[in-house]
Design a protein around this motif. Structure first.
Motif, PDB file in Angstrom:
ATOM      1  N   PRO A 180      -0.477   2.859 -10.961  1.00 23.69           N
ATOM      2  CA  PRO A 180      -0.415   1.429 -10.613  1.00 23.69           C
ATOM      3  C   PRO A 180      -1.436   0.630 -11.417  1.00 23.69           C
ATOM      4  N   LEU A 181      -1.004  -0.507 -11.932  1.00 27.41           N
ATOM      5  CA  LEU A 181      -1.864  -1.315 -12.812  1.00 27.41           C
ATOM      6  C   LEU A 181      -2.112  -2.699 -12.251  1.00 27.41           C
ATOM      7  N   PHE A 182      -1.082  -3.324 -11.696  1.00 27.69           N
ATOM      8  CA  PHE A 182      -1.050  -4.786 -11.583  1.00 27.69           C
ATOM      9  C   PHE A 182      -0.256  -5.164 -10.348  1.00 27.69           C
ATOM     10  N   VAL A 183      -0.789  -6.119  -9.597  1.00 23.37           N
ATOM     11  CA  VAL A 183      -0.043  -6.669  -8.466  1.00 23.37           C
ATOM     12  C   VAL A 183       0.063  -8.173  -8.646  1.00 23.37           C
ATOM     13  N   ASN A 184       1.261  -8.677  -8.500  1.00 25.59           N
ATOM     14  CA  ASN A 184       1.453 -10.129  -8.510  1.00 25.59           C
ATOM     15  C   ASN A 184       1.649 -10.609  -7.085  1.00 25.59           C
ATOM     16  N   ALA A 185       0.802 -11.554  -6.672  1.00 26.20           N
ATOM     17  CA  ALA A 185       1.009 -12.240  -5.400  1.00 26.20           C
ATOM     18  C   ALA A 185       1.532 -13.627  -5.708  1.00 26.20           C
ATOM     19  N   THR A 186       2.616 -13.997  -5.071  1.00 24.04           N
ATOM     20  CA  THR A 186       3.199 -15.308  -5.355  1.00 24.04           C
ATOM     21  C   THR A 186       2.630 -16.366  -4.416  1.00 24.04           C
ATOM     22  N   ALA A 187       2.173 -17.461  -4.982  1.00 18.77           N
ATOM     23  CA  ALA A 187       1.715 -18.583  -4.170  1.00 18.77           C
ATOM     24  C   ALA A 187       2.763 -19.690  -4.311  1.00 18.77           C
ATOM     25  N   ALA A 200      -5.515  -8.698  -1.906  1.00 15.16           N
ATOM     26  CA  ALA A 200      -6.744  -8.476  -2.690  1.00 15.16           C
ATOM     27  C   ALA A 200      -7.515  -7.268  -2.170  1.00 15.16           C
ATOM     28  N   ASP A 201      -7.540  -7.111  -0.849  1.00 16.69           N
ATOM     29  CA  ASP A 201      -8.207  -5.931  -0.276  1.00 16.69           C
ATOM     30  C   ASP A 201      -7.605  -4.646  -0.844  1.00 16.69           C
ATOM     31  N   ILE A 202      -6.289  -4.621  -0.892  1.00 13.35           N
ATOM     32  CA  ILE A 202      -5.600  -3.423  -1.400  1.00 13.35           C
ATOM     33  C   ILE A 202      -5.872  -3.238  -2.888  1.00 13.35           C
ATOM     34  N   CYS A 203      -5.861  -4.338  -3.631  1.00 12.49           N
ATOM     35  CA  CYS A 203      -6.137  -4.242  -5.073  1.00 12.49           C
ATOM     36  C   CYS A 203      -7.545  -3.714  -5.313  1.00 12.49           C
ATOM     37  N   GLU A 204      -8.480  -4.168  -4.503  1.00 12.12           N
ATOM     38  CA  GLU A 204      -9.853  -3.666  -4.669  1.00 12.12           C
ATOM     39  C   GLU A 204      -9.921  -2.176  -4.344  1.00 12.12           C
ATOM     40  N   LYS A 205      -9.252  -1.813  -3.272  1.00 12.78           N
ATOM     41  CA  LYS A 205      -9.260  -0.410  -2.851  1.00 12.78           C
ATOM     42  C   LYS A 205      -8.727   0.515  -3.945  1.00 12.78           C
ATOM     43  N   TYR A 206      -7.658   0.059  -4.617  1.00 14.71           N
ATOM     44  CA  TYR A 206      -7.014   0.926  -5.611  1.00 14.71           C
ATOM     45  C   TYR A 206      -7.344   0.527  -7.046  1.00 14.71           C
ATOM     46  N   ASN A 207      -8.269  -0.418  -7.188  1.00 12.74           N
ATOM     47  CA  ASN A 207      -8.709  -0.843  -8.523  1.00 12.74           C
ATOM     48  C   ASN A 207      -7.543  -1.357  -9.379  1.00 12.74           C
ATOM     49  N   LEU A 208      -6.823  -2.326  -8.835  1.00  8.69           N
ATOM     50  CA  LEU A 208      -5.681  -2.899  -9.548  1.00  8.69           C
ATOM     51  C   LEU A 208      -5.968  -4.355  -9.927  1.00  8.69           C
ATOM     52  N   TRP A 209      -5.342  -4.787 -10.959  1.00  5.62           N
ATOM     53  CA  TRP A 209      -5.425  -6.190 -11.386  1.00  5.62           C
ATOM     54  C   TRP A 209      -4.628  -7.047 -10.399  1.00  5.62           C
ATOM     55  N   LEU A 210      -5.252  -8.100  -9.917  1.00  3.01           N
ATOM     56  CA  LEU A 210      -4.535  -9.019  -9.023  1.00  3.01           C
ATOM     57  C   LEU A 210      -4.239 -10.331  -9.753  1.00  3.01           C
ATOM     58  N   HIS A 211      -2.962 -10.595  -9.900  1.00  6.99           N
ATOM     59  CA  HIS A 211      -2.526 -11.875 -10.466  1.00  6.99           C
ATOM     60  C   HIS A 211      -1.918 -12.711  -9.351  1.00  6.99           C
ATOM     61  N   GLU A 266       0.830  -1.207   0.000  1.00  5.57           N
ATOM     62  CA  GLU A 266       0.000   0.000   0.000  1.00  5.57           C
ATOM     63  C   GLU A 266       0.869   1.263   0.000  1.00  5.57           C
ATOM     64  N   ALA A 267       1.922   1.237   0.786  1.00  2.00           N
ATOM     65  CA  ALA A 267       2.817   2.400   0.827  1.00  2.00           C
ATOM     66  C   ALA A 267       3.421   2.659  -0.550  1.00  2.00           C
ATOM     67  N   LYS A 268       3.808   1.606  -1.235  1.00  2.00           N
ATOM     68  CA  LYS A 268       4.446   1.796  -2.542  1.00  2.00           C
ATOM     69  C   LYS A 268       3.443   2.198  -3.616  1.00  2.00           C
ATOM     70  N   ILE A 269       2.209   1.768  -3.480  1.00  2.00           N
ATOM     71  CA  ILE A 269       1.168   2.234  -4.402  1.00  2.00           C
ATOM     72  C   ILE A 269       0.982   3.747  -4.245  1.00  2.00           C
ATOM     73  N   ILE A 270       0.861   4.146  -2.994  1.00  2.00           N
ATOM     74  CA  ILE A 270       0.658   5.575  -2.719  1.00  2.00           C
ATOM     75  C   ILE A 270       1.847   6.391  -3.217  1.00  2.00           C
ATOM     76  N   ASP A 271       3.021   5.874  -2.960  1.00  2.00           N
ATOM     77  CA  ASP A 271       4.240   6.558  -3.393  1.00  2.00           C
ATOM     78  C   ASP A 271       4.284   6.703  -4.912  1.00  2.00           C
ATOM     79  N   ALA A 272       3.952   5.624  -5.605  1.00  2.00           N
ATOM     80  CA  ALA A 272       3.983   5.669  -7.071  1.00  2.00           C
ATOM     81  C   ALA A 272       2.980   6.693  -7.600  1.00  2.00           C
ATOM     82  N   LYS A 273       1.799   6.692  -7.021  1.00  2.00           N
ATOM     83  CA  LYS A 273       0.778   7.646  -7.472  1.00  2.00           C
ATOM     84  C   LYS A 273       1.242   9.082  -7.248  1.00  2.00           C
ATOM     85  N   GLN A 274       1.880   9.289  -6.093  1.00  3.44           N
ATOM     86  CA  GLN A 274       2.369  10.640  -5.805  1.00  3.44           C
ATOM     87  C   GLN A 274       3.424  11.077  -6.821  1.00  3.44           C
ATOM     88  N   LYS A 275       4.163  10.110  -7.325  1.00  4.48           N
ATOM     89  CA  LYS A 275       5.201  10.439  -8.318  1.00  4.48           C
ATOM     90  C   LYS A 275       4.641  10.532  -9.733  1.00  4.48           C
TER      91      LYS A 275
END
Lengths: 606, 606
Positions: free
Chosen positions: B350-357, B372-383, B337-346
């Motif tokens: 943000p488009l896509f988050v990969n979660a590794t299983a 997934a909660d964060i992806c929903e909050k920021y409307n990002l694709w979750l892979h 979440e911190a890095k999403i916010i940081d990227a937006k500020q710059k």
């Protein structure tokens, strides 16, 4: 070791016995009442076991492995047989009586869990594999037999509903090996015999026996091309084979780079990536915003994979500029130059030109030398897509069609097309050494450790866009060994002769019209069959519409009768026409004659 | 049909007879003086021939096919044999004398050109394939035999120089089938037995017999997944299997999209492409300049393919932002979440988050629900990259580790890793139906004709970035049939139990240090072996440097002795450590014990 294996036909009779076997199985459970809670008691705990340890991998079986085995092989002779490890394929005369009791294997009561690594799994494993080989060799023989149909067509809904016990659905519970073998036979039965002498539907056809054997070995070795560590022989074979291919292209000493990829589309995608890396290496780290607005050029007749690559890699498909062709489907060099100038005037930066060596439909060879002149003049990357036509480099008679290919920066060449290598086998070859790794490396420390004991320059993984990479080289290497370069040359010359035979046969034949004039450059022969009802109809929209429907109708009837298969498509303004291609060594003039007879038989009354 | 096939060992004796055979061949040429100038005279012109037409495909042979055959099979009995088409694998009792003269096949004087489609090629074809199967089944048996070495290591230069007649170079002239068979045996001899119970080197290991049989069938069918037309059964199997996988992910009714791709890296690349298409469909046609500066997020422990995809697709590897992990290698959601916010500020989008299983080294499972909660909050694709861990969805005991996967937009899942399916077998699964075709279609008229007689929605080619596509589904489908879901579950549970056994064995053992504490989430067990000489050394740069060299040294000795194989790598600040993984059903506790003994034996004096 001599043995008798029943055919699958005979096996079906065992299905009837299955209910009876289930009764026996229940009895066995009573004999081993403790297996489920603790099956250690049934095995010697200290010896290394193929399956075991603290837990039997087959613990959900209704019967413990030992019990299942005893139940099937309950004679002393059977036990004795399991101790021997003789060559199952050789049926010699000695020791006949002892080994002839091997009789039949009842697969109806065997399951995947009974195969290796299960305890005592060796014998059922070998017998199962041999039964599979029986199915496969029977299929191979029939494929070359013209009395066999090319296919037994069914609609999707028919296959999905289930054909005579062929059920595609997957379930929680295992099926018996007997059912598995039946499923394999059915899979082949309802498939398409792409090796049949009368299958002309795709650029890839034929069933090369050496290639097939090579592929069987590849699957058995089941390894991965990313490191020398786990694929030492295959990695070296790839290196040597790529060098040979580069020599045939004409690059000095066969120097350069390259890799086998999962098909021509991916090979073409590599070429675009490398070109971008060569001119704008910062795109790798910074993205497309670090480059100007780049454009790519390719023929309107070229393979759609150049456009797909443009879309995927972030150029945009509209920035793949299509070049006009002459009536034979060859790029007009002047059009390339005009479009380069036009793009530059509009502020775009030309990057890459694809010249097709053997187009998909017309089999056209773009004039590489003239295109190379223009690429040199404007400092553009020249790629030659020889996925289909690259094989002609093996032929002293036909390689002139690729004159100038040695001036390309990269070349796609699919041995799985014209050279009859089984699918998949495609190479991207690059003139500049080291550029693939430069373009793609991410230096993953867990896979490509620099402190290995061997020369890690042989690891290929960091050159690829893939991580794991299938071993596509072995079958090709083995075919080259077995045929020699000269064998590929004969293959190619023969296929081209055969398509010329077809061309000569129909060019002036009543009811045929060629899509373009002149002897085909490749094995592609493109033609309309005009049914008698259309022959006297004046040219115009009505005739065009009717003619457009002829090829699909004939093709549908062909598939339903299963006699032969040939492709059709529209191209530009041309309504649906047949595209005949030959890449199968099994095809003969009689098969060409058959195809023409079949088109006329099916199309006569349209 | 009964037969006796000699072993390759025995075949070598035939080499001596070869010079003598050449003498005989010359005589045969005299018998057929006209073959070279016009061999039509030797054949009946009207009958359909397997090889022939106007030209013999083997025209460069020194001997015409008929003569070659006569020369080898010059008895009447032999000719009679060729007429029969009996089951070569069954050696029954009847007709014994007639068929027992089949004796040996002399491959030293047979060539690829003598096999099908050559005239009279059927018999040598079958015998050649059976000889190959003998080599392969022998290899299979030995692979499961612990007295066999895992590998017979040689350096690249040694193999390139040629090992006892194993010459990798390709030449213009063909080799005999005897040499081809010898080459096949040597290829296996100098390779690595990835199915050996003591091969722990990669995420993909094991040799599943059903999968192997499936792959043999796949190569024999030799077709292409791009259309239902030429792969009807395989296309439907793929469709049904993808649906089952989506059901296991938890998407309603298993609805959605998906395709099998040539490995997890390509599957991950698909996920990035689809995400971009979903949010910025105009990039497909206009290129990356039509989108803002997009960024992707993935763990610092994730597979490098996300970065490779970022580089290839035009995002730039620097725009793949790496997320911090906890000590177990799991993404820290707050860092995301911190890095999403940081990227937006710059000014980035943000488009896509990969979660590794199941991460490659630690086997870590990122907390999908929190991500997934964060992806929903920021409307990002979750892979979810479940290339390695996806298999755990088959286990009721372990699937909770992927809790939240049903909230993903796309999932990579490689059955060729944890589930023991032969390479290559990787799926990209997508929740939204139709998006793959939307993203990738180029509507090539020559391949995907809309006017076919069947429902062309079953054609898969336009969904793929490939054109030709290897049949990866069949082996997997067949294994699922043969084992049932329950069989995969047992496989997975057993491998995880085994790695827990290893963990318990070494966690407090003298000379071992775990890289992270606690029971591993997957089968990955990461540890240092500390040789006695380092055990009392105070922590510091010198000890770190020495420890860094331990694993590579032990690994090199392991490979040279050929007894076992296990991977090592550094990770972040951690110097080289062993990464043990178990995915092979053949491995037992005794093999784990052996590995530990071997590490201690080889590492004791370092």
């Amino acid at each position: 070791m001599r043995m008798r294996m029943k055919t699958l036909g005979a096996m079906r009779s065992h299905l009837r016995a299955q209910a009876q076997m289930m009764m026996m199985m229940k009895k066995k459970i009573e004999i081993f009442p403790n297996w489920r809670s603790d099956n250690r008691g049934l095995m010697a705990a200290s010896e290394p076991r193929a399956s075991g340890g603290d837990q039997d991998p087959n613990s959900a079986n209704l019967i413990p492995p030992s019990a299942r085995f005893l139940q099937k092989n309950n004679s002393l002779e059977e036990k004795g047989r399991l101790a021997g490890h003789k060559n199952l394929l050789s049926c010699d005369n000695s020791d006949r009586d002892a080994r002839f009791r091997l009789t039949e294997t009842d697969f109806s009561n065997l399951f995947a869990r009974d195969l290796l690594p299960a305890k005592n799994g060796e014998e059922p494993t070998i017998q199962f594999l041999l039964e599979m080989v029986d199915i496969l060799t029977t299929y191979v023989k029939k494929t070359f037999d013209r009395s066999t149909k090319v296919l037994d067509f069914h609609h999707p809904h028919q296959l999905l509903e289930g054909m005579e016990g062929f059920n595609l659905e997957l379930s929680d519970q295992p099926e018996s090996l007997e059912q598995i073998l039946v499923d394999c036979r059915d899979t082949l039965k309802y498939g398409v015999r792409t090796g049949h002498p009368r299958f002309f539907n795709q650029l890839s056809s034929g069933l090369d026996i050496i290639g097939l054997a090579g592929e069987w070995l590849t699957s058995t070795a089941n390894t991965n091309m990313f490191t020398y560590e786990i694929a030492p022989v295959f990695v070296l074979m790839e290196q040597l084979t790529l060098k040979k291919m580069r020599e045939m292209i004409g690059w000095p000493n066969g120097e350069g780079d390259g890799i086998f990829s999962p098909g021509g589309a991916i090979s073409n995608m590599y070429s675009v990536m490398i070109a971008r890396y060569k001119y704008y290496p910062e795109v790798k780290t910074k993205g497309m915003s670090a480059a100007p607005r780049l454009v790519l050029f390719t023929s309107e007749h070229s393979h759609y994979s150049i456009k797909k690559a443009g879309a995927a890699l972030g150029f945009g498909s509209e920035n793949v500029i299509l070049l006009s062709t002459d009536e034979r489907g060859r790029v007009i060099p002047a059009d390339l130059e005009a479009k380069i100038i036009d793009a530059k005037q509009k502020g775009y930066v030309p990057l890459f030109v694809n010249a097709t060596a053997g187009s998909t439909v017309y089999g056209a060879f773009d004039p590489i030398n003239e295109i190379a002149d223009i690429c040199e003049k404007y400092n553009l990357w020249l790629h030659v897509d020889g996925a289909w036509g690259g094989g002609l480099l093996m032929s002293r008679k036909h390689r002139h069609k690729l004159n100038g290919v040695e001036r390309a920066n990269s070349v796609t060449w699919n041995p799985h097309k014209m050279m009859g290598v089984p699918l998949q086998c495609s190479a991207i070859l690059v003139r500049e050494k080291g550029i693939l790794a430069g373009c793609n490396s991410m230096c993953a420390g867990y896979l490509f450790q620099p402190d290995k004991q061997y020369d890690v320059n042989y690891d290929t993984g960091d050159k690829a866009i893939q991580c794991g990479r299938h071993v596509d080289i072995f079958k090709f290497w083995l075919m080259w060994k077995a045929k020699g370069t000269i064998g590929f040359e004969q293959h190619i010359d023969r296929c081209l002769d055969l398509s010329q035979y077809l061309y000569n046969k129909i060019k002036n034949r009543e009811g045929y019209q060629m899509v373009f004039d002149g002897v085909p450059q490749h094995t592609n022969v493109c033609f309309w069959y005009i049914p008698p009802s259309l022959r006297d109809m004046p040219d115009g929209e009505e005739r065009r519409e009717k003619l457009h429907r002829v090829a699909p109708k004939i093709k549908a009837m062909m598939m339903e009768s299963g006699t032969t298969m040939v492709g059709y498509q529209p191209q530009g303004k041309n309504v649906n026409f047949f595209r005949m291609v030959v890449s199968n060594l099994a095809a003969t003039q009689s098969d060409i004659d058959f195809l023409i007879d079949e088109i006329e038989r099916l199309g006569r009354d349209l």
